[in-house]
Design an enzyme around this catalytic site. Sequence first.
Site, PDB file in Angstrom:
ATOM      1  N   SER A   1      13.337  -2.413  12.968  1.00 17.89           N
ATOM      2  CA  SER A   1      14.647  -2.240  13.595  1.00 17.89           C
ATOM      3  C   SER A   1      14.867  -3.169  14.787  1.00 17.89           C
ATOM      4  CB  SER A   1      14.812  -0.787  14.068  1.00 17.89           C
ATOM      5  OG  SER A   1      14.768   0.108  12.983  1.00 17.89           O
TER       6      SER A   1
ATOM      7  N   THR B   1       8.711  14.773  13.293  1.00 15.83           N
ATOM      8  CA  THR B   1       7.286  14.781  12.956  1.00 15.83           C
ATOM      9  C   THR B   1       6.476  13.770  13.751  1.00 15.83           C
ATOM     10  OG1 THR B   1       7.841  13.336  11.094  1.00 15.83           O
ATOM     11  CG2 THR B   1       7.606  15.693  10.635  1.00 15.83           C
TER      12      THR B   1
ATOM     13  N   HIS C   1      17.788  17.155  18.813  1.00 22.25           N
ATOM     14  CA  HIS C   1      17.368  18.340  18.055  1.00 22.25           C
ATOM     15  C   HIS C   1      16.233  18.976  18.841  1.00 22.25           C
ATOM     16  CE1 HIS C   1      16.498  21.119  14.903  1.00 22.25           C
ATOM     17  NE2 HIS C   1      15.442  20.483  14.431  1.00 22.25           N
TER      18      HIS C   1
ATOM     19  N   ASP D   1      20.042  25.332  13.021  1.00 20.92           N
ATOM     20  CA  ASP D   1      19.957  24.080  12.279  1.00 20.92           C
ATOM     21  C   ASP D   1      18.964  24.212  11.128  1.00 20.92           C
ATOM     22  OD1 ASP D   1      20.705  21.059  12.381  1.00 20.92           O
ATOM     23  OD2 ASP D   1      18.533  21.050  12.206  1.00 20.92           O
TER      24      ASP D   1
END
Length: 337
Positions: free
Chosen positions: A53, A84, A108, A191
Amino acid sequence: MAKLYYDNDADLGRLAGKTVAIIGYGSQGHAHALNLKDSGVQVVVGLHEGSKSKAKAEAAGLQVLSVGEATKAADVVMVLVPDTTQAQLYSDEIAPNLKPNATLMFAHGFNIRYGQIVPPAGVDVSLIAPKSPGHRVREVFEHGGGVPGLVAVYQDASGEALQNALAYGKGIGCARAGVLETTFAEETETDLFGEQAILCGGVSALVKAGFETLVEAGYQPEVAYFECMHELKLIVDLFYQGGLSYMRYSVSDTAEWGDYIAGPRVVTSETKAAMKLLLEEIQNGAFAEDWIEENHTGRARFNKYRSTDVGHQIEQVGRELRSMMPFVNPKEINPGS
């Protein structure tokens, strides 16, 4: 009543003179970084050595540093790598370089909720979670809008964690649509429940069961695919636009009648009891413990489940039919990826 915040409730000036480090440059990472940059915020991107990226981020005009260097340079650190990998990355690269009075942010709450990341007492810990995939967060922002989001504060060392989080939410465009106040626990638990019971687990199992029922009864697999998989998007789009009532308004009376009399026979009280059990396992940490252990031991079950479903008949039939429908923008993935 839920508390909602909008652009006029947030002060982007709180980020003036500060550096925001976006850790990761995937779906959410690229959207957050570019939206903040366009909002006039100083942004650096933190990536691991050899990240594919890096070239994309640099081509977009962003400064790319190692995760440790980005953290060291930042007043606000937003962690947007997969759940993870967060705990190990935090331990190795973020924690040793985090400024004493920095703000640590997430999109999150999994690793905070389940104790995989334990921040130091002197930092603010907050959450801004756009309720949309990253490409949509970016697309809507570029057109002058924003997607709704959630905001939560886990640790308020400065006494201004909420206001600072809202400034971030304004910077990425969420405050244009509305930011709903929640908690790390509520965001994480709901979620996970949504993913397991409805959006991924529930829908996938329902679609496969419907397809199998028709094929086992002698109907053509291609017709079964259209009825149980392809047309699902048409109905979900109606839900998305106007809820259950608009869907029922839009379909035939025959379909609406079938909805009323057949739905409760498929999703029964036993189904709801199973949902409650799933929720209990999310709340008491059993699911998280199992998933963390699965990752620590090589993902044998995960990989088996994935490879099994790739070979399901509905996937084979679907690939053939989607190739005939370029208008759906067909996608193929490498099963091992």
